[in-house]
Structures are given as structure tokens and as C-alpha cells.
Design an enzyme around this catalytic site. Structure first.
Site, PDB file in Angstrom:
ATOM      1  N   ASP A 122       4.749  -6.106  -4.181  1.00  0.00           N
ATOM      2  CA  ASP A 122       5.876  -5.898  -3.262  1.00  0.00           C
ATOM      3  C   ASP A 122       6.401  -7.235  -2.743  1.00  0.00           C
ATOM      4  OD1 ASP A 122       3.236  -5.805  -1.961  1.00  0.00           O
ATOM      5  OD2 ASP A 122       4.355  -5.702  -0.101  1.00  0.00           O
ATOM      6  N   ASP A 171       8.695 -13.922   0.541  1.00  0.00           N
ATOM      7  CA  ASP A 171       7.749 -13.502   1.558  1.00  0.00           C
ATOM      8  C   ASP A 171       6.692 -14.564   1.842  1.00  0.00           C
ATOM      9  OD1 ASP A 171       7.379 -11.704   3.477  1.00  0.00           O
ATOM     10  OD2 ASP A 171       7.005 -10.006   2.154  1.00  0.00           O
ATOM     11  N   ARG A 180      12.477  -5.970  -5.201  1.00  0.00           N
ATOM     12  CA  ARG A 180      11.157  -6.474  -5.585  1.00  0.00           C
ATOM     13  C   ARG A 180      10.613  -5.692  -6.781  1.00  0.00           C
ATOM     14  NH1 ARG A 180       8.981  -7.207   0.199  1.00  0.00           N
ATOM     15  NH2 ARG A 180      10.928  -7.337   1.347  1.00  0.00           N
ATOM     16  N   GLY A 184       8.925  -2.730   6.792  1.00  0.00           N
ATOM     17  CA  GLY A 184       8.296  -2.218   8.006  1.00  0.00           C
ATOM     18  C   GLY A 184       8.762  -2.964   9.243  1.00  0.00           C
ATOM     19  N   ARG A 185       9.449  -4.078   9.009  1.00  0.00           N
ATOM     20  CA  ARG A 185       9.910  -4.853  10.175  1.00  0.00           C
ATOM     21  C   ARG A 185      11.147  -5.668   9.850  1.00  0.00           C
ATOM     22  NH1 ARG A 185       5.903  -9.945  10.550  1.00  0.00           N
ATOM     23  NH2 ARG A 185       5.199  -9.986   8.403  1.00  0.00           N
ATOM     24  N   GLY A 224       6.581  -3.824  13.983  1.00  0.00           N
ATOM     25  CA  GLY A 224       7.945  -4.119  13.547  1.00  0.00           C
ATOM     26  C   GLY A 224       8.423  -5.522  13.912  1.00  0.00           C
ATOM     27  N   GLY A 242       7.364  -0.521   2.248  1.00  0.00           N
ATOM     28  CA  GLY A 242       8.795  -0.505   2.518  1.00  0.00           C
ATOM     29  C   GLY A 242       9.044  -1.543   3.599  1.00  0.00           C
ATOM     30  N   ARG A 250      17.078 -13.914   6.822  1.00  0.00           N
ATOM     31  CA  ARG A 250      16.710 -14.443   5.512  1.00  0.00           C
ATOM     32  C   ARG A 250      17.760 -13.980   4.522  1.00  0.00           C
ATOM     33  NH1 ARG A 250      11.023 -12.319   3.526  1.00  0.00           N
ATOM     34  NH2 ARG A 250      12.095 -10.373   3.108  1.00  0.00           N
TER      35      ARG A 250
HETATM   36  P1  AMP Z   1       3.529  -8.482   3.964  1.00  0.00           P
HETATM   37  O1  AMP Z   1       2.060  -8.705   3.846  1.00  0.00           O
HETATM   38  O2  AMP Z   1       4.192  -9.316   5.023  1.00  0.00           O
HETATM   39  O3  AMP Z   1       4.215  -8.619   2.644  1.00  0.00           O
HETATM   40  O4  AMP Z   1       3.747  -6.967   4.442  1.00  0.00           O
HETATM   41  C1  AMP Z   1       3.243  -5.852   3.735  1.00  0.00           C
HETATM   42  C2  AMP Z   1       3.840  -4.586   4.292  1.00  0.00           C
HETATM   43  O5  AMP Z   1       3.532  -4.438   5.670  1.00  0.00           O
HETATM   44  C3  AMP Z   1       5.359  -4.493   4.188  1.00  0.00           C
HETATM   45  O6  AMP Z   1       5.701  -3.158   3.936  1.00  0.00           O
HETATM   46  C4  AMP Z   1       5.808  -4.959   5.564  1.00  0.00           C
HETATM   47  O7  AMP Z   1       7.081  -4.467   5.908  1.00  0.00           O
HETATM   48  C5  AMP Z   1       4.726  -4.359   6.448  1.00  0.00           C
HETATM   49  N1  AMP Z   1       4.519  -5.121   7.685  1.00  0.00           N
HETATM   50  C6  AMP Z   1       4.024  -6.361   7.813  1.00  0.00           C
HETATM   51  N2  AMP Z   1       3.969  -6.728   9.113  1.00  0.00           N
HETATM   52  C7  AMP Z   1       4.448  -5.686   9.829  1.00  0.00           C
HETATM   53  C8  AMP Z   1       4.649  -5.446  11.222  1.00  0.00           C
HETATM   54  N3  AMP Z   1       4.342  -6.344  12.155  1.00  0.00           N
HETATM   55  N4  AMP Z   1       5.174  -4.250  11.579  1.00  0.00           N
HETATM   56  C9  AMP Z   1       5.476  -3.317  10.660  1.00  0.00           C
HETATM   57  N5  AMP Z   1       5.310  -3.488   9.354  1.00  0.00           N
HETATM   58  C10 AMP Z   1       4.797  -4.658   8.915  1.00  0.00           C
HETATM   59 MG    MG Z   2       5.975  -8.456   2.024  1.00  0.00          MG
END
Ligand code: AMP
Ligand code: MG
Length: 484
Positions: A251, A261, A180, A89-90, A123, A87, A173
Site C-alpha cells: 500500500d 509514504d 498504489r 485513514g488520515r 486520523g 485505505g 502532498r
Molecule cells: P502507513 O504505515 O503510514 O503507510 O499507514 C498504514 C495504514 O494506516 C494506512 O491505511 C493509513 O491511512 C493508516 N494510518 C496510519 N496512521 C494513521 C492514523 N494516525 N490515523 C488513522 N489511520 C492511520
Molecule cells: Mg501508507
């Protein structure tokens, strides 16, 4: 700030509650607006005279009337394994706006603090990765490749721990939608058929409205066909320009076929078919030459999620479109890159022989095609000189010259057309690295300059010739941190 012609909507909130959680941004300290995309803001129908007024939005200290930030819930397959815990996350979806031309824009504040989906994350997004995403989304847009866009970014003093201590930044963005593939996986595996149907109807109504005229029984099949075709075409565009995404988890796959992303991505410098740009991807699942296949696997994940509501035969037929869509876009684009306006059965062999040659001799991908677009009056030198083993180049060039005899265009017309598809300027990793270092020291001038160069990737820009150079030794195998 919005012009009168802008409509404010937040259609995502019409989905069942399980698809999101309302979350307020966590404010950043001493935030400063560092980049603002004037032309995009104008296209979207926003006043651009005083960009600094957006600082508070980026910093999470201010919201405009109508903004109602939510973290989106989705799941997905990461490196082949299903993860139900994903979901935003940030990042937070702030609102959706419709510009003067009727185009829909989803605003996502990336780096806005923790949400219920943050798991162990903080986050935040760091300045380094925010700059990389800003640069690359704008570079891709200028190359004509579907992508999310960067509207503006702020930089703050808050420390963020990655491999070392860095500072926080946020990116606003924008995209037509942030839905997704993983949204459909979440609906199918955790919410049941009604939620899945609601998501599909929502997606078609707002993001594929041209399908609304179709009779019910055709609409969903045609939609899946279109998603599969767009995905295949997008990945063909990546391959053709030498772009490696690096984290093709489901995702990170946009339902409308945007590049989505930006993390450890790379544009190839010296061509290496098996290039892995993500250092945590030890098995090379997302290596450059595996991207077309992974795109298909992601379509299969999406298709599987749709099984409860689409006939199996429709799903099978839609998936079958992937191969042809990929191959025809790839081959058409390679013909254009090689300046071949006529169709010839030998073109695929000529192209494959070229990829083998570039791989064996580790030749700079971008320079090869650009120099091939400038042979008239120069003999073969611009291309030959890229090879240590010049005779190896001669063999392929002789074949290419023989093929050109079947063409009817003049050399000048052919090469002008080639220069319109073979970029001179791409976002090489070392270029991004240089402007990040300057920005980390407080100077954003080089970032602005690089953005300006990348906005015209096909133009000769004599005063910026240096940005077309292959990487110096230090910049060849940069260990780009995947943490962002
Ligand atoms: P990503 O690899 O950037 O596509 O992220 C995969 C998942 O991890 C997604 O659900 C993001 O929202 C979460 N995520 C990535 N970086 C962070 C962060 N620094 N804090 C919290 N959630 C994160
Ligand atoms: Mg992502």
C-alpha cells in the site's frame, strides 16, 4: 489562487464508488502555515504572493471551489500479510489540477482527521513526522529520485498522543497520482473484474497516456512492464544513494514509481548493508540490503492481482524484467559514482568489493563517494582518512587507481562529473532531528535553512559546510519513532 492556465479536474471520482468515500476534513485549531514550497507552487501554476491564504486549506477549515475531498480505498500486504482494512485513514484527496505545462497533480491533505478507513487511528499526523516527510520528499526530488512532493504544511496546537504527547500538523502532498499497488489488490480481491478493468483503464488513460496508442492486446502488458521497470529503477536509485524506506508494504508502493509514504526512512550514515531503519521491523524484512528483493515481491503482489485480466504469459514476462532493470540501473549508476565512463567487465567486482569494504569498516557512505570525487591534487588522504584501518582502504584504492588507467577523461573532468552524481548533502537523521526540535520550540528558521541546503545536494555550499558533517555521537543511532 490558481492561475488562469490551471485546469481543475477530479478524475479519481470517475472510478467506481467503492474506490473512495467522501469525507470532510476535521478542522485543526490555531493552525499556522509553516512551510510553503514557492517554486513547486509556481510550477503547478499557483500564485505564490500570499502563502498564508493556504492556511485554512491545510487546517481543514476551508475548501476551494472544485475541491471534493475523498478518502481513497485500497488494501495491501503489510510485512507480508494481506490486510483488507486499509485505505486513507488520515489523508484526503482534495482534487486534481493540471498545470500550465499540462502536468497532472493530485492534492492529498495528510493528517486531515478520521475517515471510514482509520481503524484505531486518530486520523492525525504529528509535527515531527510531517517535517520529516516534507524534508525528505524535497531532498529526494533534488537528488533526481522520483518522489511525491511537499507543497505546504501547517502546524496546529491540537494535542496528538503518540509515545508522548505531541502536536498536530498537516501536509499537502502532491504527486501525479496517489494510486498504489494496493488499489489493484483491493479491486482484484474485493470488487471483481469490472472494477479491476476500470482501475487499469483509468490508470493508463491518465497516468500512462503514451501507451494509449498501442493496440489493445499490447497495452496492458506494456503497462505492467513499465510499472515493473520503474519500480526496479526506483529501488536501484535508493540503493545507490543509501536510502532506506523502512515500510515497503504494497500500500506504500506508487503505481507510477514514486518514492511514497515517508515514515521511519533513513539515509545511511556509516554504511551497514543490513541496516534496519524501522524499529518495529524486528526481522529486518525492510532492511537496506533487502529492498531490491522486496521491490520484486511487491511487483509479484501487483501481478497476482492482475491475473484475472492479463494473460499469464504477459505477467511472467513483465516480472522477468525486474532483475535486468535493477541490475543495469544499479551498475550504470555505480560506474557514474566511481567516475568510470568506459565499460569494463571488472566493474561489478570492484563495486562489490567496495560495498564489502564500507560495510566491514563502517565508513560514512555519502562522505566516501564525495571524497572520492575530490582526490585530484589531494592524494588518497580524503578517502583514507575516513578509515580507522587505512591500509584496508589502500588495497581497494590501488585497485581503483589501476582501473582508472583504462579511462580516457582527465582527472578533473572525471571528478567534476562524479561531484554531479555524488551528493554532498543528504537528509541525515540527526539533521532532521535538530530542526524538528527547533520547530517544536516554535523556530522554523533552521527547517527553512536545511530545506535550502538540501535543494542543492551536489553543490559546494561553503557557508553550509556543517550540514555535510557525519553525525555526532548522539546522532548516530537515533531511535526514530515509527509512529507518525
Ligand atoms: P502507513 O504505515 O503510514 O503507510 O499507514 C498504514 C495504514 O494506516 C494506512 O491505511 C493509513 O491511512 C493508516 N494510518 C496510519 N496512521 C494513521 C492514523 N494516525 N490515523 C488513522 N489511520 C492511520
Ligand atoms: Mg501508507
Amino acid at each position: 489562487m490558481p492561475q488562469d492556465s490551471v485546469r481543475i479536474e477530479h478524475r479519481y471520482l470517475e472510478l467506481p464508488d467503492a474506490f473512495y468515500t467522501r469525507v470532510a476534513p476535521t478542522p485543526l485549531r490555531d493552525a499556522k502555515l509553516v512551510c510553503f514550497n514557492q517554486s513547486l507552487a509556481a510550477e503547478m501554476g499557483f500564485h505564490t504572493a500570499n502563502p498564508a491564504q493556504w492556511t485554512g486549506i491545510g487546517a481543514g477549515t476551508e475548501l476551494l471551489a472544485g475541491m471534493d475531498p475523498v478518502a481513497m480505498k485500497y488494501t495491501g500486504h503489510q510485512f507480508g500479510a494481506y490486510n483488507p482494512e486499509l485505505g486513507d485513514g488520515r489523508g484526503l484527496l482534495l482534487w486534481e489540477t493540471l498545470g500550465p505545462d499540462g502536468r497532472r497533480w493530485d492534492w492529498h491533505l495528510k493528517g486531515a482527521g478520521t475517515t471510514p478507513y482509520s481503524r484505531f487511528g486518530d486520523g492525525r499526523a504529528v509535527l515531527r513526522s510531517t517535517i520529516r516527510e516534507y524534508l525528505c520528499s524535497e531532498a529526494m526530488a533534488a537528488l533526481g529520485i522520483p518522489t511525491t512532493r511537499a507543497l505546504f504544511m501547517v502546524s496546529a496546537k491540537d494535542p496528538v498522543r503518540r509515545e508522548s504527547l505531541e502536536t498536530a500538523a498537516t501536509l499537502v502532498r502532491v504527486a501525479q497520482t496517489h494510486i498504489r499497488f494496493g488499489h489493484f489488490e483491493f479491486a482484484a480481491y474485493h470488487q471483481g473484474e469490472d472494477a479491476l478493468k476500470a482501475l487499469l483503464e483509468h490508470t493508463i488513460r491518465y497516468h500512462f497516456p503514451h501507451l494509449l496508442a498501442l493496440p489493445d492486446e499490447q497495452r496492458n502488458r506494456r503497462w505492467l512492464e513499465e510499472v515493473v521497470t520503474r519500480t526496479a529503477t526506483l529501488i536501484a536509485q535508493w540503493q545507490v544513494v543509501g536510502f532506506c524506506h523502512g515500510v515497503m508494504n504494497s500500500d506504500n508502493m506508487s503505481i507510477i514509481g514514486d518514492t511514497f509514504d515517508y515514515g521511519p526512512f533513513a539515509f545511511l550514515d556509516d554504511f551497514d548493508a543490513g541496516h534496519i531503519c524501522n524499529h518495529t521491523d524486528q526481522g529486518g524484512r525492510y532492511a537496506y540490503n533487502r529492498q531490491p528483493h522486496i521491490g520484486y515481491i511487491n511487483c509479484q503482489y501487483l501481478a497476482r492481482a492482475l491475473m484475472p485480466i492479463l494473460p499469464e504469459e504477459d505477467i511472467r514476462q513483465a516480472l522477468e524484467l525486474y532483475g535486468d532493470a535493477y541490475n543495469s540501473h544499479f551498475l550504470d549508476s555505480m560506474r557514474a559514482k566511481l567516475g568510470l565512463a568506459e565499460d569494463d567487465a571488472s566493474d561489478i567486482d570492484l563495486t562489490m568489493a567496495l560495498f564489502a569494504l564500507l560495510h566491514t569498516h563502517k565508513v560514512d557512505y555519502t562522505l566516501f563517494f564525495r571524497n572520492l570525487s575530490n582526490l585530484a591534487g589531494n592524494g588518497d588522504a580524503p578517502v583514507r582518512d575516513l578509515f580507522v584501518d587505512r591500509e584496508a582502504a589502500d588495497v581497494w584504492l590501488a585497485r581503483y587507481r589501476a582501473r582508472l588507467t583504462k579511462e580516457t577523461r582527465s582527472a578533473e573532468a572525471r571528478e567534476a562529473a562524479m561531484r554531479a552524481v555524488n551528493p554532498k548533502y543528504v537528509l541525515r537523521n540527526y539533521l532532521a532531528q535538530l530542526v524538528i526540535q527547533e520547530a517544536q520550540n516554535g523556530d522554523y528558521g533552521p527547517l527553512e535553512e536545511l530545506l535550502k541546503v538540501l535543494a542543492q545536494p551536489f553543490a559546494e555550499q561553503p557557508e553550509f559546510e556543517r550540514y555535510a558533517a557525519p553525525p555526532p555521537d548522539w546522532g548516530k543511532h537515533l531511535n526514530i519513532s515509527c509512529s507518525s
